[in-house]
Design an enzyme around this catalytic site. Structure first.
Site, PDB file in Angstrom:
ATOM      1  CE1 TYR A 209      33.370  33.745  63.349  1.00  0.00           C
ATOM      2  CE2 TYR A 209      34.423  35.854  63.753  1.00  0.00           C
ATOM      3  CZ  TYR A 209      33.286  35.111  63.508  1.00  0.00           C
ATOM      4  OH  TYR A 209      32.070  35.743  63.406  1.00  0.00           O
ATOM      5  CE  LYS A 213      31.271  33.850  60.325  1.00  0.00           C
ATOM      6  NZ  LYS A 213      29.958  33.404  59.777  1.00  0.00           N
TER       7      LYS A 213
END
Length: 324
Positions: A209, A213
């Site tokens: 994640y 990002k």
């Protein structure tokens, strides 16, 4: 995409999200289990799922109702991930001020003037959306991307599968939006992506994640700090990343019934801020990453201006050797 007003990202907390195209409730910042959402970008993690990774339902793509109500006289916004909790709030807020709305999501948002259903293939979806808009001669004044997902897991825990999923949900959706902007965003239009505070407080337990990002943040910076010829997006476009900490969504309330919601950002508040920016009110400079932090029912939008950082990091221009 609650927390304490500080420069560093607040500690993550888990939360789920409603619609499968965007992170609908708090965005994945937390280090606990995972859930993917399709409504609002937040930076805290969604509640744990049984599998520990986010899910993304397949979708078919076509558009249906609402097309006749679009008028080129009014400004138009595209909400990518427009049927999640935050996406719905953004659509409602923009419509309340006379904007025409286009949405893209796995399941159409019937409240939009032009709701489009997508399949989850970034290239196919992006080109389909562009074709639909060009066919109607619609140019966009603003694009808001609230699509994405979250999954927890460290380098030992099925990292390859998790990274593939996060890449598709977070990076490919952002690239799809950037491509759409290159085709139908007006000059000086607004382009908003969803980043994550997790990038500034790295967690090895949400590795994929955080990596994806970070890639989204790089995309924001690259588009903002390049000329139109270099980037491919319209000249003078303003590119911004929002970094919510915790959004007040129905799913987050359900998954964390004892949490202090006074520190969660109301969806209408964030939607209103996005609308203000689209209309030029208190608009951050292009390339800004904006933390969305709520404390005791007061929401602060803290702009992290990284322009000077990237400027300082640029390699020196090589000098031609002097002749002897």
């Amino acid at each position: 995409m609650s927390g304490v007003p500080q420069t560093t990202a607040p500690s993550p907390s888990p939360s789920p999200s409603p619609s499968p195209f965007v992170p609908a409730s708090p965005s994945p910042l937390s280090t606990s289990a995972s859930t993917s959402t399709s409504s609002s970008p937040s930076s805290t993690a969604p509640p744990p799922s049984s599998s520990g990774t986010t899910t993304t339902p397949a979708v078919t793509g076509s558009s249906s109702s609402g097309t006749s109500s679009l008028s080129r006289a009014a400004p138009t916004v595209l909400v990518y991930g427009g049927n999640g909790a935050l996406g719905q709030a953004v659509v409602a807020k923009f419509k309340s001020r006379g904007w025409k709305t286009v949405t893209a999501d796995f399941i159409v948002n019937e409240n939009a003037d032009l709701p489009l259903a997508v399949k989850g293939s970034s290239e196919e979806d992006a080109k389909y959306i562009v074709a639909q808009l060009k066919e109607r001669r619609i140019e966009l004044r603003a694009i808001v991307c609230v699509a994405g997902g979250y999954a927890a897991g460290n380098v030992k825990e099925d990292i390859f599968k998790t990274l593939d999923k996060m890449w598709k949900l977070n990076v490919q959706s952002a690239i799809a939006v950037a491509y759409i902007a290159s085709q139908v965003l007006v000059p000086a239009g607004l382009l908003v992506f969803t980043g994550a505070n997790a990038v500034f407080a790295p967690s090895a337990n949400a590795l994929a994640y955080g990596m994806t990002k970070a890639a989204t943040h790089h995309l924001i910076s690259a588009l903002a700090n390049s000329s139109a010829d270099e980037s491919g997006i319209p000249r003078l476009a303003v590119v911004i990343g929002i970094l919510p900490v915790m959004l007040n969504t129905p799913l987050n309330r359900k998954s964390m019934p004892t949490a202090n919601v006074d520190n969660w950002t109301p969806l209408e508040d964030l939607a209103g801020k996005l609308l203000d920016w689209a209309e030029g009110v208190s608009l951050p400079i292009t390339g800004s990453l904006v933390q969305v932090i709520t404390k005791d029912r007061v929401t602060e939008y803290r702009t992290l201006d990284l322009t000077s950082f990237y400027e300082a990091a640029k390699p020196p221009v090589p000098q031609a050797p002097s002749s002897l």
